[in-house]
Design an enzyme around this catalytic site. Sequence first.
Site, PDB file in Angstrom:
ATOM      1  N   HIS A  72      54.859 -25.400 117.768  1.00 33.48           N
ATOM      2  CA  HIS A  72      54.610 -26.537 116.872  1.00 33.48           C
ATOM      3  C   HIS A  72      54.253 -26.019 115.489  1.00 33.48           C
ATOM      4  CE1 HIS A  72      53.753 -29.955 119.980  1.00 33.48           C
ATOM      5  NE2 HIS A  72      54.842 -29.273 120.245  1.00 33.48           N
ATOM      6  N   TYR A 199      46.179 -36.454 116.228  1.00 31.52           N
ATOM      7  CA  TYR A 199      44.720 -36.601 116.262  1.00 31.52           C
ATOM      8  C   TYR A 199      44.409 -37.892 115.501  1.00 31.52           C
ATOM      9  CZ  TYR A 199      43.942 -31.801 117.908  1.00 31.52           C
ATOM     10  OH  TYR A 199      43.909 -30.640 118.652  1.00 31.52           O
ATOM     11  N   PRO A 292      36.168 -29.735 122.806  1.00 29.47           N
ATOM     12  CA  PRO A 292      37.595 -29.402 122.822  1.00 29.47           C
ATOM     13  C   PRO A 292      38.395 -29.811 121.582  1.00 29.47           C
ATOM     14  CG  PRO A 292      37.161 -31.275 124.251  1.00 29.47           C
ATOM     15  CD  PRO A 292      35.830 -30.785 123.783  1.00 29.47           C
ATOM     16  N   LYS A 296      39.876 -24.707 120.962  1.00 30.63           N
ATOM     17  CA  LYS A 296      39.473 -23.312 120.809  1.00 30.63           C
ATOM     18  C   LYS A 296      39.001 -22.598 122.077  1.00 30.63           C
ATOM     19  CE  LYS A 296      40.458 -22.870 116.597  1.00 30.63           C
ATOM     20  NZ  LYS A 296      41.799 -22.351 116.458  1.00 30.63           N
ATOM     21  N   TYR A 382      42.834 -23.934 112.643  1.00 34.85           N
ATOM     22  CA  TYR A 382      43.494 -24.443 113.845  1.00 34.85           C
ATOM     23  C   TYR A 382      44.523 -23.442 114.354  1.00 34.85           C
ATOM     24  CZ  TYR A 382      45.281 -27.981 117.080  1.00 34.85           C
ATOM     25  OH  TYR A 382      45.634 -28.670 118.211  1.00 34.85           O
TER      26      TYR A 382
HETATM   27  P1  FAD Z   1      36.880 -20.273 133.315  1.00 32.75           P
HETATM   28  O1  FAD Z   1      38.265 -20.707 133.124  1.00 32.75           O
HETATM   29  O2  FAD Z   1      35.849 -21.301 133.599  1.00 32.75           O
HETATM   30  O3  FAD Z   1      36.884 -19.188 134.471  1.00 32.75           O
HETATM   31  C1  FAD Z   1      35.691 -18.744 135.080  1.00 32.75           C
HETATM   32  C2  FAD Z   1      35.984 -18.400 136.508  1.00 32.75           C
HETATM   33  O4  FAD Z   1      34.817 -17.889 137.117  1.00 32.75           O
HETATM   34  C3  FAD Z   1      36.396 -19.626 137.311  1.00 32.75           C
HETATM   35  O5  FAD Z   1      37.609 -19.372 137.968  1.00 32.75           O
HETATM   36  C4  FAD Z   1      35.242 -19.833 138.269  1.00 32.75           C
HETATM   37  O6  FAD Z   1      35.663 -20.397 139.497  1.00 32.75           O
HETATM   38  C5  FAD Z   1      34.727 -18.420 138.412  1.00 32.75           C
HETATM   39  N1  FAD Z   1      33.345 -18.332 138.890  1.00 32.75           N
HETATM   40  C6  FAD Z   1      32.323 -19.190 138.665  1.00 32.75           C
HETATM   41  N2  FAD Z   1      31.227 -18.785 139.300  1.00 32.75           N
HETATM   42  C7  FAD Z   1      31.546 -17.627 139.932  1.00 32.75           C
HETATM   43  C8  FAD Z   1      30.823 -16.735 140.753  1.00 32.75           C
HETATM   44  N3  FAD Z   1      29.546 -16.958 141.093  1.00 32.75           N
HETATM   45  N4  FAD Z   1      31.455 -15.651 141.228  1.00 32.75           N
HETATM   46  C9  FAD Z   1      32.768 -15.426 140.929  1.00 32.75           C
HETATM   47  N5  FAD Z   1      33.496 -16.245 140.166  1.00 32.75           N
HETATM   48  C10 FAD Z   1      32.893 -17.335 139.664  1.00 32.75           C
HETATM   49  N6  FAD Z   1      39.588 -25.904 126.149  1.00 32.75           N
HETATM   50  C11 FAD Z   1      40.415 -26.305 125.198  1.00 32.75           C
HETATM   51  O7  FAD Z   1      40.611 -25.551 124.239  1.00 32.75           O
HETATM   52  N7  FAD Z   1      41.071 -27.512 125.316  1.00 32.75           N
HETATM   53  C12 FAD Z   1      40.899 -28.334 126.398  1.00 32.75           C
HETATM   54  O8  FAD Z   1      41.499 -29.398 126.485  1.00 32.75           O
HETATM   55  C13 FAD Z   1      40.028 -27.938 127.396  1.00 32.75           C
HETATM   56  N8  FAD Z   1      39.828 -28.721 128.471  1.00 32.75           N
HETATM   57  C14 FAD Z   1      38.927 -28.322 129.406  1.00 32.75           C
HETATM   58  C15 FAD Z   1      38.675 -29.119 130.501  1.00 32.75           C
HETATM   59  C16 FAD Z   1      37.728 -28.740 131.453  1.00 32.75           C
HETATM   60  C17 FAD Z   1      37.452 -29.638 132.627  1.00 32.75           C
HETATM   61  C18 FAD Z   1      37.036 -27.517 131.288  1.00 32.75           C
HETATM   62  C19 FAD Z   1      35.988 -27.093 132.293  1.00 32.75           C
HETATM   63  C20 FAD Z   1      37.311 -26.709 130.206  1.00 32.75           C
HETATM   64  C21 FAD Z   1      38.248 -27.098 129.265  1.00 32.75           C
HETATM   65  N9  FAD Z   1      38.529 -26.295 128.158  1.00 32.75           N
HETATM   66  C22 FAD Z   1      39.382 -26.701 127.223  1.00 32.75           C
HETATM   67  C23 FAD Z   1      37.918 -25.008 127.973  1.00 32.75           C
HETATM   68  C24 FAD Z   1      38.816 -23.887 128.483  1.00 32.75           C
HETATM   69  O9  FAD Z   1      39.498 -24.305 129.632  1.00 32.75           O
HETATM   70  C25 FAD Z   1      37.917 -22.718 128.748  1.00 32.75           C
HETATM   71  O10 FAD Z   1      37.359 -22.329 127.502  1.00 32.75           O
HETATM   72  C26 FAD Z   1      38.588 -21.531 129.421  1.00 32.75           C
HETATM   73  O11 FAD Z   1      38.932 -21.864 130.741  1.00 32.75           O
HETATM   74  C27 FAD Z   1      37.676 -20.314 129.406  1.00 32.75           C
HETATM   75  O12 FAD Z   1      38.144 -19.348 130.274  1.00 32.75           O
HETATM   76  P2  FAD Z   1      37.131 -18.449 131.103  1.00 32.75           P
HETATM   77  O13 FAD Z   1      37.986 -17.518 131.878  1.00 32.75           O
HETATM   78  O14 FAD Z   1      36.089 -17.927 130.195  1.00 32.75           O
HETATM   79  O15 FAD Z   1      36.353 -19.454 132.052  1.00 32.75           O
HETATM   80  C1  DHB Z   2      44.761 -30.263 124.172  1.00 38.99           C
HETATM   81  C2  DHB Z   2      43.416 -30.111 124.277  1.00 38.99           C
HETATM   82  C3  DHB Z   2      42.653 -30.049 123.144  1.00 38.99           C
HETATM   83  O1  DHB Z   2      41.339 -29.881 123.240  1.00 38.99           O
HETATM   84  C4  DHB Z   2      43.207 -30.152 121.893  1.00 38.99           C
HETATM   85  O2  DHB Z   2      42.414 -30.107 120.801  1.00 38.99           O
HETATM   86  C5  DHB Z   2      44.554 -30.293 121.793  1.00 38.99           C
HETATM   87  C6  DHB Z   2      45.337 -30.341 122.940  1.00 38.99           C
HETATM   88  C7  DHB Z   2      45.589 -30.341 125.396  1.00 38.99           C
HETATM   89  O3  DHB Z   2      45.003 -30.339 126.485  1.00 38.99           O
HETATM   90  O4  DHB Z   2      46.802 -30.429 125.294  1.00 38.99           O
END
Ligand code: FAD
Ligand code: DHB
Length: 389
Positions: A72, A199, A292, A296, A382
């Site tokens: 995009h 947005y 969100p 980021k 962004y």
């Molecule tokens: P995570 O993806 O949370 O991975 C952490 C892992 O550790 C998980 O698999 C978990 O099961 C595991 N874990 C937890 N406890 C333990 C333990 N005791 N022992 C071993 N493993 C464990 N970001 C955006 O930018 N846009 C979005 O739209 C967006 N939507 C989101 C929606 C939801 C519901 C959530 C929760 C987050 C969202 N985020 C979004 C944020 C983004 O998904 C996260 O920033 C990203 O997943 C970070 O990655 P991570 O690997 O640090 O953490």
């Molecule tokens: C999406 C999530 C976001 O938080 C955002 O700012 C833009 C797109 C998405 O899930 O597609």
Amino acid sequence: MRTQVAIIGAGPAGLLLSHLLALGGVDSVVVETRSEDYVAARIRAGILEHSSVELLEAAGLGARLRAEGDHHRGIYLQWPGERHHLDFVDLVGRGVWVYGQTEVQKDLIAARAADGQEIHYEVSDVELHDVDGDRPSVTFVDRAGRRMRIEADAIAGCDGSFGPSRAAVPAAETFERVYPYSWFGILADVAPSTDELIYAWHPDGFALHSMRSATVSRLYLQVPNGTDPQSWSDDRIWTELATRLGHGENGWKLTPGPITDRSVLPMRSHVRTPMRHGSLYLAGDAAHIVPPTGAKGLNLAIADVALLSKALIAQLKEGNPVLADRYSDDAQRRVWRCTHFSWWMTTMLHTSGEAFDAQLQLSQLRWVAKSQAGATGLAENYAGLPIGY
Ligand code: FAD
Ligand code: DHB
């Protein structure tokens, strides 16, 4: 078991870290409480910054992203009666990619499996030991009920905001902002009604039209905290989206379709510092959460492990601790930049109910959309700053 880096969590931070370490000749073992199917199916983020894509490509993870992801040039910013396109490529020379976190996760799982990476899924009772010294370990109970211990040179806490790693950094300073609203997110089997993300500021609350593919749409609505996603009918969701996204304005139409997933996500900012204690390093959501609106969260997790992998490779292969000693400070510069940008986007676009705030928001939106300086600031943040910013 003995390895160089014990990684807790097989989300994007943990799996990408194990991949980058392997490319640098450093061994790791990953433990994860959930099943492989569960982590591969979790619906979360959807936008990759330019530098995240460059990093994934350089690590050999770009083939499907290039083929199936969607580049995009920018986003639409709108308020009632006006929609403006911000062209990031024209403004700052780089755009973003729409490629779901589920797809990034699947690519990582496939790459680690092809490499023979040891990953223990469905573990329980994960505990960290001796992180103050240089012989830390992680104990856990595996899927078969056996008590296991991983002895390592370093532990990477990539276990998100509910894992045990963050609590193992004593005397960490915590910064937090809880927002008085949540996002109601849906996934729908319908072609997106827009070519790039919209947005939308609206007096009834923020709305976002995103997408996952040519046939799958992802949409979000600002809702009060505590909203039960099951309490809204499909019709109510689509009517609210149509109103806030401007269905009927200047001939634009929102096409509804079958909703396949729905959830409510509370919005908060959370930063813990430092991100290192002894031989424990935190990365991704284990160290910080952003609301969100700036897309980021996933990108910050990728940027953290880009720095952390380099630091651990230098330390464990060459005995050079300089990058490891700087890891927390280096990572936090970007964390705070993204925390500010996410707060700025959130407060500009979500309605608070205060008439004064609404006028400030509209004034700011007009300036961002119509001034080259305003638009460039949004575009630069962004589309993302270089890794190491
Ligand atoms: P995570 O993806 O949370 O991975 C952490 C892992 O550790 C998980 O698999 C978990 O099961 C595991 N874990 C937890 N406890 C333990 C333990 N005791 N022992 C071993 N493993 C464990 N970001 C955006 O930018 N846009 C979005 O739209 C967006 N939507 C989101 C929606 C939801 C519901 C959530 C929760 C987050 C969202 N985020 C979004 C944020 C983004 O998904 C996260 O920033 C990203 O997943 C970070 O990655 P991570 O690997 O640090 O953490
Ligand atoms: C999406 C999530 C976001 O938080 C955002 O700012 C833009 C797109 C998405 O899930 O597609």
